[in-house]
Design a protein around this motif. Structure first.
Motif, PDB file in Angstrom:
ATOM      1  N   GLU A 130     -44.204 -39.672 -26.754  1.00 43.87           N
ATOM      2  CA  GLU A 130     -43.531 -40.434 -25.699  1.00 43.87           C
ATOM      3  C   GLU A 130     -43.517 -39.639 -24.406  1.00 43.87           C
ATOM      4  OE1 GLU A 130     -41.562 -43.541 -23.886  1.00 43.87           O
ATOM      5  OE2 GLU A 130     -42.219 -43.533 -25.991  1.00 43.87           O
ATOM      6  N   TRP A 131     -43.272 -38.335 -24.500  1.00 47.13           N
ATOM      7  CA  TRP A 131     -43.189 -37.468 -23.328  1.00 47.13           C
ATOM      8  C   TRP A 131     -44.495 -37.422 -22.561  1.00 47.13           C
ATOM      9  CZ3 TRP A 131     -44.725 -31.997 -22.739  1.00 47.13           C
ATOM     10  CH2 TRP A 131     -44.195 -31.407 -21.584  1.00 47.13           C
ATOM     11  N   VAL A 132     -45.621 -37.418 -23.298  1.00 48.51           N
ATOM     12  CA  VAL A 132     -46.921 -37.354 -22.624  1.00 48.51           C
ATOM     13  C   VAL A 132     -47.505 -38.741 -22.373  1.00 48.51           C
ATOM     14  CG1 VAL A 132     -47.453 -35.062 -23.510  1.00 48.51           C
ATOM     15  CG2 VAL A 132     -48.228 -37.076 -24.792  1.00 48.51           C
ATOM     16  N   GLY A 133     -46.725 -39.787 -22.634  1.00 49.69           N
ATOM     17  CA  GLY A 133     -47.165 -41.143 -22.331  1.00 49.69           C
ATOM     18  C   GLY A 133     -48.164 -41.720 -23.300  1.00 49.69           C
ATOM     19  N   LEU A 134     -48.137 -41.274 -24.559  1.00 47.72           N
ATOM     20  CA  LEU A 134     -49.114 -41.740 -25.542  1.00 47.72           C
ATOM     21  C   LEU A 134     -48.455 -42.272 -26.810  1.00 47.72           C
ATOM     22  CD1 LEU A 134     -51.800 -38.911 -25.210  1.00 47.72           C
ATOM     23  CD2 LEU A 134     -51.989 -41.271 -24.398  1.00 47.72           C
ATOM     24  N   GLY A 147     -60.766 -38.915 -21.406  1.00 43.56           N
ATOM     25  CA  GLY A 147     -60.608 -37.472 -21.231  1.00 43.56           C
ATOM     26  C   GLY A 147     -59.177 -37.089 -20.908  1.00 43.56           C
ATOM     27  N   GLY A 148     -58.520 -37.861 -20.040  1.00 41.94           N
ATOM     28  CA  GLY A 148     -57.137 -37.568 -19.689  1.00 41.94           C
ATOM     29  C   GLY A 148     -56.204 -37.716 -20.865  1.00 41.94           C
ATOM     30  N   GLU A 149     -56.453 -38.744 -21.708  1.00 47.24           N
ATOM     31  CA  GLU A 149     -55.625 -38.932 -22.894  1.00 47.24           C
ATOM     32  C   GLU A 149     -55.825 -37.793 -23.887  1.00 47.24           C
ATOM     33  OE1 GLU A 149     -55.206 -43.782 -23.215  1.00 47.24           O
ATOM     34  OE2 GLU A 149     -57.065 -42.826 -23.893  1.00 47.24           O
ATOM     35  N   GLN A 150     -57.066 -37.370 -24.075  1.00 44.51           N
ATOM     36  CA  GLN A 150     -57.315 -36.245 -24.979  1.00 44.51           C
ATOM     37  C   GLN A 150     -56.625 -34.978 -24.485  1.00 44.51           C
ATOM     38  OE1 GLN A 150     -61.315 -35.731 -26.743  1.00 44.51           O
ATOM     39  NE2 GLN A 150     -61.895 -37.575 -25.607  1.00 44.51           N
ATOM     40  N   ARG A 152     -53.894 -34.841 -22.739  1.00 43.87           N
ATOM     41  CA  ARG A 152     -52.459 -34.973 -22.984  1.00 43.87           C
ATOM     42  C   ARG A 152     -52.113 -34.747 -24.456  1.00 43.87           C
ATOM     43  NH1 ARG A 152     -50.768 -40.500 -20.554  1.00 43.87           N
ATOM     44  NH2 ARG A 152     -53.003 -40.896 -20.356  1.00 43.87           N
ATOM     45  N   VAL A 153     -52.993 -35.179 -25.350  1.00 43.41           N
ATOM     46  CA  VAL A 153     -52.789 -34.878 -26.772  1.00 43.41           C
ATOM     47  C   VAL A 153     -52.835 -33.365 -26.994  1.00 43.41           C
ATOM     48  CG1 VAL A 153     -53.691 -35.155 -29.110  1.00 43.41           C
ATOM     49  CG2 VAL A 153     -53.725 -37.082 -27.530  1.00 43.41           C
ATOM     50  N   ALA A 154     -53.798 -32.702 -26.347  1.00 44.46           N
ATOM     51  CA  ALA A 154     -53.917 -31.246 -26.488  1.00 44.46           C
ATOM     52  C   ALA A 154     -52.664 -30.543 -25.972  1.00 44.46           C
ATOM     53  CB  ALA A 154     -55.156 -30.750 -25.744  1.00 44.46           C
ATOM     54  N   LEU A 183     -50.850 -34.136 -15.336  1.00 51.42           N
ATOM     55  CA  LEU A 183     -50.837 -33.028 -16.287  1.00 51.42           C
ATOM     56  C   LEU A 183     -50.019 -31.855 -15.750  1.00 51.42           C
ATOM     57  CD1 LEU A 183     -54.582 -32.998 -17.447  1.00 51.42           C
ATOM     58  CD2 LEU A 183     -52.625 -34.023 -18.609  1.00 51.42           C
ATOM     59  N   LEU A 184     -50.180 -31.597 -14.473  1.00 53.20           N
ATOM     60  CA  LEU A 184     -49.433 -30.505 -13.858  1.00 53.20           C
ATOM     61  C   LEU A 184     -47.933 -30.755 -13.941  1.00 53.20           C
ATOM     62  CD1 LEU A 184     -50.234 -27.858 -12.502  1.00 53.20           C
ATOM     63  CD2 LEU A 184     -50.094 -29.019 -10.308  1.00 53.20           C
ATOM     64  N   ARG A 185     -47.523 -32.013 -13.767  1.00 52.83           N
ATOM     65  CA  ARG A 185     -46.096 -32.338 -13.854  1.00 52.83           C
ATOM     66  C   ARG A 185     -45.565 -32.128 -15.274  1.00 52.83           C
ATOM     67  NH1 ARG A 185     -46.250 -31.038  -9.298  1.00 52.83           N
ATOM     68  NH2 ARG A 185     -46.530 -32.493  -7.567  1.00 52.83           N
ATOM     69  N   LEU A 186     -46.418 -32.344 -16.288  1.00 55.70           N
ATOM     70  CA  LEU A 186     -46.006 -32.055 -17.661  1.00 55.70           C
ATOM     71  C   LEU A 186     -45.760 -30.552 -17.843  1.00 55.70           C
ATOM     72  CD1 LEU A 186     -48.408 -34.331 -19.759  1.00 55.70           C
ATOM     73  CD2 LEU A 186     -46.007 -34.739 -19.222  1.00 55.70           C
ATOM     74  N   PHE A 187     -46.643 -29.744 -17.274  1.00 53.68           N
ATOM     75  CA  PHE A 187     -46.452 -28.299 -17.360  1.00 53.68           C
ATOM     76  C   PHE A 187     -45.168 -27.875 -16.656  1.00 53.68           C
ATOM     77  CE2 PHE A 187     -51.322 -28.057 -17.499  1.00 53.68           C
ATOM     78  CZ  PHE A 187     -51.329 -28.017 -18.886  1.00 53.68           C
TER      79      PHE A 187
END
Length: 244
Positions: A130-134, A147-150, A152-154, A183-187
């Motif tokens: 949920e946090w990574v939007g998946l 590629g972006g989804e992969q 985010r899974v990583a 992705l940067l905002r997740l970090f």
């Protein structure tokens, strides 16, 4: 955080060479502090990936000293390294997802390897997706993802165990600018929880996206310090981020 000196990682005059060739890293010294955000930058071939391998304990230095979480890693027996590796999350540029596993099972993998019972997996993995939007992609296989989804899974897999340190090697290299910012905002969100984050990138535009970040620059295997990264003290942490 168990490092008693206020440091997470400390390199002291570290050198690295592969075989008889010249050193790819020379006299590298720096300290990473709890809760700080670092960019590691430099031209292709500068030694960024080699430095990251030392950070996530895939490689031992040819010379010099490395301390991590208050422990001298140079003298640490190899059989004790896995316990330290479990405190480090790694995001690879090429994702390295397990192709025959679903998204859910890829993210759950670190918890399973650390012995978490199956009954206790569902909630933390669901929360992380949920946090990574998946959340809607849990049953999908990696080959069906963008590629972006992969990526985010990583990231979800790397942080599911709430690591003390997150190391990311060119994590935005395979995605478009909008996804790179996401992705940067997740970090950043993970960093606000107290995780020390190190992002290796050649994208100079990213460096301006995290105002409180510090920059370590590699040039032909030697490290420079344009923002005071090598002597920066811990900054105040907040407690927002992914669900527990």
């Amino acid at each position: 955080m168990s490092a008693t000196s206020g440091e997470v990682v400390a390199f002291d005059n570290v050198g690295l060479r592969y075989g008889p060739d010249r050193e790819v890293l020379s006299d590298v010294s720096f300290t990473l502090y709890p809760g700080s955000f670092y960019f590691l930058t430099g031209a292709s071939g500068a030694g960024k990936t080699s430095l990251l391998k030392l950070l996530y304990l895939a490689q031992r230095p040819s010379r010099g000293a490395i301390r991590m979480f208050g422990t001298d890693l140079i003298t640490l027996p190899r059989k004790k390294l896995p316990a330290y590796r479990r405190r480090i999350g790694v995001v690879f540029q090429d994702f390295r997802l397990v192709p025959h596993l679903t998204v859910f099972d890829n993210v759950a993998l670190p918890l399973r390897l650390s012995g978490v019972p199956e009954v206790d997996l569902e909630k933390p993995v669901a929360d992380m997706l949920e946090w990574v939007g998946l959340a809607h992609r849990g049953d999908s296989k990696p080959a069906t993802l963008s590629g972006g989804e992969q990526q985010r899974v990583a990231i979800a897999r790397a942080v599911i165990g709430r690591p003390d340190v997150l190391v990311a090697d060119e994590p935005t290299g395979n995605v478009d600018p909008d996804m790179a910012l996401k992705l940067l905002r997740l970090f950043e969100a993970l960093n606000r929880l107290g995780t020390t984050v190190v992002v290796a990138t050649h994208d100079v535009h990213l460096l301006r996206k995290v105002p409180e970040s510090l920059i370590m620059r590699l040039d032909r295997g030697r490290l420079s310090d344009p923002t005071g990264a090598l002597r920066y003290p811990p900054r105040r942490q907040t407690t927002s981020g992914p669900a527990s």
